[in-house]
Scaffold this motif. Structure first.
Motif, PDB file in Angstrom:
ATOM      1  N   UNK A   1     -70.941 -31.057 -28.064  1.00  0.00           N
ATOM      2  CA  UNK A   1     -69.788 -31.950 -27.994  1.00  0.00           C
ATOM      3  C   UNK A   1     -70.093 -33.376 -28.430  1.00  0.00           C
TER       4      UNK A   1
ATOM      5  N   UNK B   1     -68.663 -36.356 -39.009  1.00  0.00           N
ATOM      6  CA  UNK B   1     -68.662 -34.893 -39.029  1.00  0.00           C
ATOM      7  C   UNK B   1     -68.486 -34.412 -37.596  1.00  0.00           C
ATOM      8  N   UNK B   2     -67.682 -33.393 -37.433  1.00  0.00           N
ATOM      9  CA  UNK B   2     -67.335 -32.896 -36.110  1.00  0.00           C
ATOM     10  C   UNK B   2     -68.464 -32.042 -35.524  1.00  0.00           C
TER      11      UNK B   2
ATOM     12  N   UNK C   1     -71.073 -40.470 -31.929  1.00  0.00           N
ATOM     13  CA  UNK C   1     -69.853 -40.875 -31.229  1.00  0.00           C
ATOM     14  C   UNK C   1     -69.228 -39.685 -30.541  1.00  0.00           C
ATOM     15  N   UNK C   2     -68.312 -39.986 -29.621  1.00  0.00           N
ATOM     16  CA  UNK C   2     -67.608 -38.905 -28.923  1.00  0.00           C
ATOM     17  C   UNK C   2     -66.649 -38.237 -29.893  1.00  0.00           C
ATOM     18  N   UNK C   3     -66.483 -36.920 -29.753  1.00  0.00           N
ATOM     19  CA  UNK C   3     -65.558 -36.241 -30.653  1.00  0.00           C
ATOM     20  C   UNK C   3     -64.110 -36.654 -30.375  1.00  0.00           C
ATOM     21  N   UNK C   4     -63.340 -36.775 -31.427  1.00  0.00           N
ATOM     22  CA  UNK C   4     -61.927 -37.144 -31.339  1.00  0.00           C
ATOM     23  C   UNK C   4     -61.124 -35.982 -31.895  1.00  0.00           C
ATOM     24  N   UNK C   5     -60.030 -35.642 -31.232  1.00  0.00           N
ATOM     25  CA  UNK C   5     -59.169 -34.597 -31.815  1.00  0.00           C
ATOM     26  C   UNK C   5     -57.723 -35.051 -31.736  1.00  0.00           C
TER      27      UNK C   5
END
Lengths: 81, 166, 752
Positions: A48, A58-59, A75-79
């Protein structure tokens, strides 16, 4: 050598180093090398988390290529939305 | 309680149906007559997605009892286009990209048509107040208003040309 | 392809491919599907905001004639904890408990049981026969109440994450996050001027016009087909499988047309319930929420409380920015505090910042994404205080932002360095805009604010099929919520060199499209667009092979231009160019049908910046604010279909204006929402708004073949502060809590 920048919430895992130099050609290799240097960080960097390599976010970076002079940020994932 | 028998005209065709006394026109149109172009957004008359014509009056079909339409004529979105030709209002909404999700659009088409029949060249303010009962959450209304202004001009011009001797 | 390019189709404004069906009522939305033998499911909802379920008795209702199935939480499998992905940190266990309460109800409207009956009316009547025994608990309705030491606890197993040492007692604070850079104390010491304030925003709803709706049918072999209105049918499949302990491949989800979502239809509510009711009854089950249920039990977006402090030198250079922010998550953890915290200071270069954020549960419906989740609340606070700073410095507010604006090469507050971005360009456009300088009358005011959203990539699939006459089918998996079929068709047409009118776009179900993440995050035109372009390029490469075979040339001797294969310059071949239609017509002899495909996990989403100018007139007698002018300026990277990009800017502006002026959930002391309808929860209507002027800035995103960034989220971010700053300008008083309703404005004027 690629430059890896650690954000605040990861400092606990990397002996409070803000940035380190790593010689890696893929994200997977980079995580492996970092985990050798800072045991335990590998798990954090594999779950995560999003990574920006030279500004491109990139995710799920796993196989993403790392250049000789790349800059790597986490960084923290963003959706959402 | 036994069902009520209602005869009416829907989009110019005679229709008969059975309904419960408390059943709404919206419910009958969608569930009994399979005219699902008329949409349900609230069932309280606040959103206008279910707009239809009842004789020459624009109504929310969710607030109209089905039994009320006995002997009357109902106009829905399905009756607006003429055969294989879109109504100019439908065409204008498309050309101005005046819909995004499109669920409010059938209600708008019916409401705009009612407006232009009463007031062929409305001002921007008149358009905005007439359409204040039709909620759109996607567009910010801007392109809908522009489309109405544009089609009103076009239709007025077409009427004028039609009225002039060749 | 960031250099200037002459596009043939991209940048034009054709009618959308699905347009005719949508203006004639032919398009089928969630509630428009029916099946033979279909029955209707409805949900019994909690009359209490916070209570323990002592007992549920379904025996009476099950005996009623015409009732085919009745279920409560006990009829669902146990779901173990597991992350759903996404930035909210949602958990499948919580999702399951939100879909149907187990043991405890956590908000007024929380689903407790469901029945399926011959008619909807009968099902609604039958709900009265369900007996539920509750032990009522104190409702926790605000951030202040939830964070208080003696607060009633929603979840005894919740211990605040992100604090060291691990807390000893459970808390309503699900997590604490922190971001910092530099030396915040030193930063404030370096400041010539410091401003600080705190801001609050209410719970608001996405307000899509189409209520949640679905139709489920499961066969005797346990294979379910689900028709529903959703932003992401693959996510509906995953969530339903998880909640019902079914195999993914036993659930087929067909996305209907979707009547708005704005993030609120990325979540599953009644779909698994409909599948379960269908399994028990052996019939197709339709479930449609009414508007009251939509307000009480779906969406909304977090209420927020943010304290901000900004330090600057007298020339406007920022030296320090800090904030404390708390977001309501609703009944279960997982607000958008993370992205909110990540973007609050992002527009500005500042060496020292400190951000502390809290995710807090309260007895309200679980929040869902709402367009740029977290950003509007966060940036309302930052941009309101930036306005105050400009006033204190007697500086033009756009100039203050220009002095500090981030640009290419600057490290964003959330981590990476920016590639090319268009924030400065947006600010420059705003400065030159006639709407920024035109004269205002007494009682009127103007405000500006900046907006930002990350934009995202994620996974997408696309196929391009060439019909035997050379026409093109694009098959993809993102429900079209605002004209995306048109942008997909434009990008396919541009890439292949065939007319837009010859391209059709199919939004295919979970069995007919490759896996694709939700329509959301401003990702569709960017990421799925990229998949469509790559699938079209796959076609071109195949078409060149076929032409080479036809001409007895090598593949590298063939080029593709304007929809035709031609010999490469310098290749000596006496042949006529071959159109895609000719190649398709002969495909039987050259290797079979042309079928291109691509799947990707798109990287390099381009950050989206905006600047808004709001102009308002405030009636000092009534306190009512009218927005008399609104200008939305935004960097789209590249506008594929400019009319739909403008539409995103205008629609986001309208939602943001509603958030600023009218919209809020109003609760009584028992935690019951008092305004669960469009009459009392007033979203802007046509007569509330002016024309919304737009200006699209195009600083290409180099990661996308045509420069696309994505545009859907950013437009809702800046309007809250832009309107608030305009009201401040008009009345001379700063109101720090939204909405700026007439009563609140009047109080402020009277109190001044």
């Amino acid at each position: 050598m690629a430059t890896v920048y650690f954000p605040d919430h990861l400092l606990a895992y990397c002996e409070n180093q803000r940035q380190v130099e790593v010689h890696a050609t893929t994200y997977r290799e980079l995580v492996r090398l970092l985990d050798k240097r800072f045991p335990g960080i590998g798990r954090v960097l594999s779950e995560r988390i999003s990574v920006a390599i030279d500004g491109q976010i990139c995710h799920e970076p796993f196989l993403e290529g790392i250049g000789i002079n790349s800059e790597v940020h986490f960084l923290h994932p963003i959706a959402a939305g | 309680m036994s069902k009520m028998h209602v005869s009416a005209s829907v989009n110019g065709e005679p229709v008969e149906f059975l309904c419960e006394p408390q059943q709404s026109l919206l419910n009958v149109l969608r569930d009994e007559l399979n005219l699902t172009g008329t949409k349900e957004g609230c069932t309280t008359g606040d959103c206008g997605a279910c707009s239809v014509m009842l004789d020459d009056r624009l109504v929310c079909s969710c607030l109209t009892l089905a039994a009320e339409v006995q002997g009357k004529s109902v106009g829905t979105i399905e009756g607006v286009a003429n055969g294989d030709t879109l109504h100019p209002i439908q065409q204008a909404l498309l050309e101005h990209a005046a819909l995004q999700c499109g669920v409010c659009t059938p209600g708008y088409v019916v409401a705009i048509k009612a407006l232009l029949e009463k007031n062929p060249l409305p001002s921007e303010s008149e358009i905005r107040y007439w359409l204040a009962g039709n909620l759109c959450r996607c567009t910010g209304y801007d392109k809908i208003i522009t489309a109405v202004q544009d089609v009103a001009q076009q239709m007025a011009k077409a009427d004028k040309n039609a009225g002039e001797p060749a | 392809m960031s250099e200037a390019v002459n596009f043939k189709y991209i940048g034009t404004r054709p009618v959308r491919p699905d347009g005719v069906d949508k203006v004639t009522g032919r398009a089928n939305y969630g509630a428009d599907a029916n099946l033979p033998g279909m029955i209707h499911g409805v949900v019994l909802r909690s009359p209490h905001a916070h209570a323990i379920i002592k007992k549920i008795d379904l025996s009476q209702v099950r005996l009623l004639d015409g009732i085919y199935a009745a279920v409560s939480g006990n009829d669902f499998p146990e779901v173990s904890s597991g992350s759903m992905g996404g930035e909210g940190g949602g958990d499948y266990k919580d999702l399951a408990a939100n879909i149907m309460a187990r043991n405890k109800v956590l908000y007024h409207g929380h689903a407790v049981a469901a029945v399926a009956a011959r008619t909807r009316e009968l099902a609604v009547e039958a709900l009265a026969l369900i007996q539920v025994e509750y032990e009522i608990l104190d409702p926790v309705m605000t951030l202040d109440a939830a964070m208080a030491e003696d607060a009633a606890i929603l979840d005894e197993s919740m211990f605040t994450q992100g604090v060291d040492p691990k807390p000893k007692y459970p808390s309503n604070i699900a997590s604490r996050i922190e971001f910092k850079r530099g030396d915040i104390e030193q930063g404030f010491l370096e400041a010539d001027i410091i401003v600080e304030s705190e801001f609050r925003t209410p719970t608001v709803h996405q307000g899509y016009i189409e209520p949640h709706a679905c139709l489920a049918s499961i066969n005797e072999g346990g294979q379910a087909t689900l028709w529903c209105s959703t932003q992401g049918h693959f996510d509906v499949r995953a969530a339903s499988a998880k909640v019902l302990n079914m195999d993914l491949c036993d659930i087929k989800v067909i996305p209907s047309e979707i009547g708005g979502g704005f993030g609120g239809k990325t979540v599953v509510y009644q779909e698994p319930v409909a599948i379960l009711l269908s399994r028990i009854s052996g019939r197709p089950v339709k479930m449609v929420m009414d508007r009251d249920e939509v307000f009480r039990a779906s969406g909304p977006a977090s209420a927020s409380h943010t304290r901000v402090k900004i330090g600057a030198r007298s020339d406007g250079t920022l030296t320090a920015m800090s904030c404390w922010m708390a977001f309501e998550a609703g009944a279960f953890k997982g607000s958008a505090i993370m992205p909110g915290a990540m973007c609050i200071f992002t527009p500005y270069k500042v060496a020292n910042f400190y951000i502390e954020g809290f995710d807090v549960v309260v007895n309200k419906p679980k929040v869902a994404a709402y367009r740029a989740p977290g950003a509007p609340q966060a940036m309302y606070a930052c941009e309101s205080l930036m306005d105050e700073l400009a006033r204190k410095l007697e500086m033009d507010p756009l100039e203050l932002r220009l002095v500090n604006a981030v640009e290419e090469g600057v490290q964003a507050a959330y981590g990476p360095k920016f590639n090319a971005i268009g924030f400065r360009e947006c600010l420059e456009v705003a400065k030159q805009h006639p709407n920024y300088t035109r004269a205002l009358k007494e009682g009127q005011g103007r405000g500006v604010a900046a907006g930002f959203w990350f934009n995202v990539g994620m996974q997408s699939s696309a196929e391009v099929h060439i019909n035997e006459n050379g026409t093109v089918m694009v098959i993809e998996g993102n429900p079209d919520i605002g004209g995306s079929r048109a942008s997909m068709a434009l990008m396919a047409a541009e890439t292949l060199g065939v007319p837009y009118e010859k391209v059709r776009v199919v939004v295919a179900d979970t069995e007919n499209a490759g896996y694709t993440n939700v329509t959301g995050g401003s990702r569709v035109t960017f990421a799925t667009g990229m998949a469509v372009i790559q699938a079209a390029q796959d076609i071109i490469s195949q078409a060149k092979q076929r032409a080479a075979a036809t001409w007895e040339l090598d593949e590298d001797q063939v080029d593709w231009q304007n929809g035709h294969a031609i010999p490469m310059p310098g290749v000596n071949a006496d042949v006529e160019p071959l159109s895609l239609a000719r190649i398709a017509a002969n495909s039987g002899r050259t290797g079979g049908p042309l079928l291109g495909r691509a799947s990707l996990n798109a990287k390099g989403a381009g950050p989206g910046f905006s600047v808004n100018i709001a102009e308002v007139a405030v009636d000092r007698e009534t306190g009512k604010t009218d927005v008399i002018g609104f200008t939305a300026i935004q960097d789209a990277g590249k506008a594929i279909h400019p009319a739909y990009v403008e539409g995103q800017l205008q629609g986001g502006a309208a939602q943001g204006i509603g958030w600023a002026l009218n919209e809020e959930y109003i609760y009584d002391e028992k935690g019951v929402m008092q305004n669960a309808g469009f009459l009392d929860y007033r979203i802007p209507v046509a007569s509330d708004l002016p024309k919304i002027d737009t200006h699209i800035v195009e600083v290409a995103n180099t990661a996308h073949p045509y420069g696309v960034r994505g545009v859907g989220e950013t437009p809702i971010v800046a309007p809250l502060a832009a309107v608030a700053n305009a009201v401040r300008d008009a009345i001379g008083v700063r109101i720090t809590e939204l909405p700026l309703s007439p009563s609140r404005v009047l109080e402020s004027i009277d109190g001044a």
